[in-house]
Design an enzyme around this catalytic site. Structure first.
Site, PDB file in Angstrom:
ATOM      1  CG  ASP A  25       1.249  -1.844   2.538  1.00 29.90           C
ATOM      2  OD1 ASP A  25       1.402  -1.002   1.632  1.00 29.90           O
ATOM      3  OD2 ASP A  25       0.590  -2.892   2.382  1.00 29.90           O
ATOM      4  CB  SER A  26       4.808   2.328   0.446  1.00 30.99           C
ATOM      5  OG  SER A  26       4.218   3.423   1.122  1.00 30.99           O
ATOM      6  CG  ASP A  64      -1.843   0.639   3.468  1.00 30.18           C
ATOM      7  OD1 ASP A  64      -3.015   0.491   3.103  1.00 30.18           O
ATOM      8  OD2 ASP A  64      -0.888   0.824   2.679  1.00 30.18           O
ATOM      9  CE  LYS A  92      -3.857   2.518   0.976  1.00 33.91           C
ATOM     10  NZ  LYS A  92      -3.366   1.213   0.460  1.00 33.91           N
ATOM     11  CD  GLU A  94      -2.489  -3.776  -1.401  1.00 36.61           C
ATOM     12  OE1 GLU A  94      -1.790  -2.963  -0.784  1.00 36.61           O
ATOM     13  OE2 GLU A  94      -2.014  -4.743  -2.008  1.00 36.61           O
ATOM     14  CD  GLU A 156      -0.321   0.845  -6.348  1.00 34.19           C
ATOM     15  OE1 GLU A 156      -0.882   0.686  -5.252  1.00 34.19           O
ATOM     16  OE2 GLU A 156       0.909   0.731  -6.526  1.00 34.19           O
TER      17      GLU A 156
HETATM   18  O1  KIV Z   1       1.369   1.850   0.870  1.00 34.91           O
HETATM   19  C1  KIV Z   1       1.189   2.812   0.110  1.00 34.91           C
HETATM   20  O2  KIV Z   1       1.999   3.739   0.017  1.00 34.91           O
HETATM   21  C2  KIV Z   1      -0.008   2.824  -0.707  1.00 34.91           C
HETATM   22  C3  KIV Z   1      -0.047   3.779  -1.839  1.00 34.91           C
HETATM   23  C4  KIV Z   1       0.561   3.111  -3.001  1.00 34.91           C
HETATM   24  C5  KIV Z   1      -1.409   4.257  -2.107  1.00 34.91           C
HETATM   25  O3  KIV Z   1      -0.871   2.029  -0.503  1.00 34.91           O
END
Ligand code: KIV
Length: 233
Positions: A25-26, A64, A92, A94, A156
């Site tokens: 989600d970056s 994510d 993924k 969080e 992280e």
């Molecule tokens: O969204 C992302 O790029 C991440 C990384 C920081 C692992 O979750």
């Protein structure tokens, strides 16, 4: 593991031998010009996940779950199914939410956890896990996400020593991003690794100044066009 958001870079990462691609989600910051990862939604994630899958048909791709997409176990499972249909091998999630992890696992979908600094909800991007209380909490969360069925989890921006303690406290792989050398694997945001980010996190050293190289290439071409030197006859 490295992040990927489009077909071109996904294919290059695979050619380079990187074993897992993360559609993080970056995306919000790296590709969409948003201020926070919490601003990206499922539709945008799906769009980029499909692009990554097209560029890397054989790769292991993790997607994510964006902020809010896992707000309840039911929602987490439904959105994970959407990711699977769009080509994800795993999702993924969080934070430490065993009920949401279990709901996704009940659909037969692999879940990668994410502990330590949680950018979706963090008020600051400073390192976490420095106090005894935070350290004990992160170790307990690591055990809980393993117990709930995660196949691995990202750690992280925590002290390297805590990365070691957590890694030794669980039997699934830990994947570090600013969590030291003792984790089972490492992940970086592609833009940080390649020197494309406007702001570099303290734990990620750029290996190349791609931003500078691209800027110079654009500028040189623009100068030639302005001087009527391009195209050459
Ligand atoms: O969204 C992302 O790029 C991440 C990384 C920081 C692992 O979750």
């Amino acid at each position: 593991m490295v992040t990927a958001y489009d077909s071109t870079f996904a294919a290059i990462a695979v050619e380079a031998g990187i074993d897992v691609l993360l559609v993080g989600d970056s995306l919000a910051n790296t590709m969409l010009g948003m201020g926070r990862t919490a601003q990206v939604g499922m539709d945008e994630m799906l769009h980029h996940l499909r692009a990554v899958r097209r560029g890397a048909p054989e790769a292991c791709v993790v997607a994510d779950l964006p902020f809010g997409a896992d707000a309840t176990p039911e929602l987490a499972a439904a959105n994970s199914i959407r990711f699977r249909e769009a080509g994800a091998d795993a999702v993924k999630l969080e934070g430490c939410f065993p009920d949401r992890i279990e709901a996704i696992r009940a659909e037969g979908i692999e879940v990668v956890g994410h502990l330590g600094l949680l950018p979706q909800t963090a008020v600051s991007l400073k390192q976490v896990g420095r106090s005894d209380e935070e350290r004990d909490r992160i170790v307990a969360e690591a055990r809980a996400v393993e117990e709930a069925g995660c196949c691995a989890f990202v750690l992280e921006h925590i002290p390297a020593e805590l990365g070691k303690i957590v890694t030794e406290s669980v039997s699934i792989p830990t994947v570090a991003i600013g969590a030291g050398p003792h984790c089972a694997g490492q992940v970086l945001v592609m833009h940080d690794l390649l020197g494309l980010s406007a702001r570099q996190p303290p734990f990620a050293k750029a290996r190349i100044d791609l931003r500078g190289t691209v800027r110079e290439t654009f500028a040189a071409w623009h100068r030639e066009v302005a001087a009527r030197e391009f195209p050459r006859i």
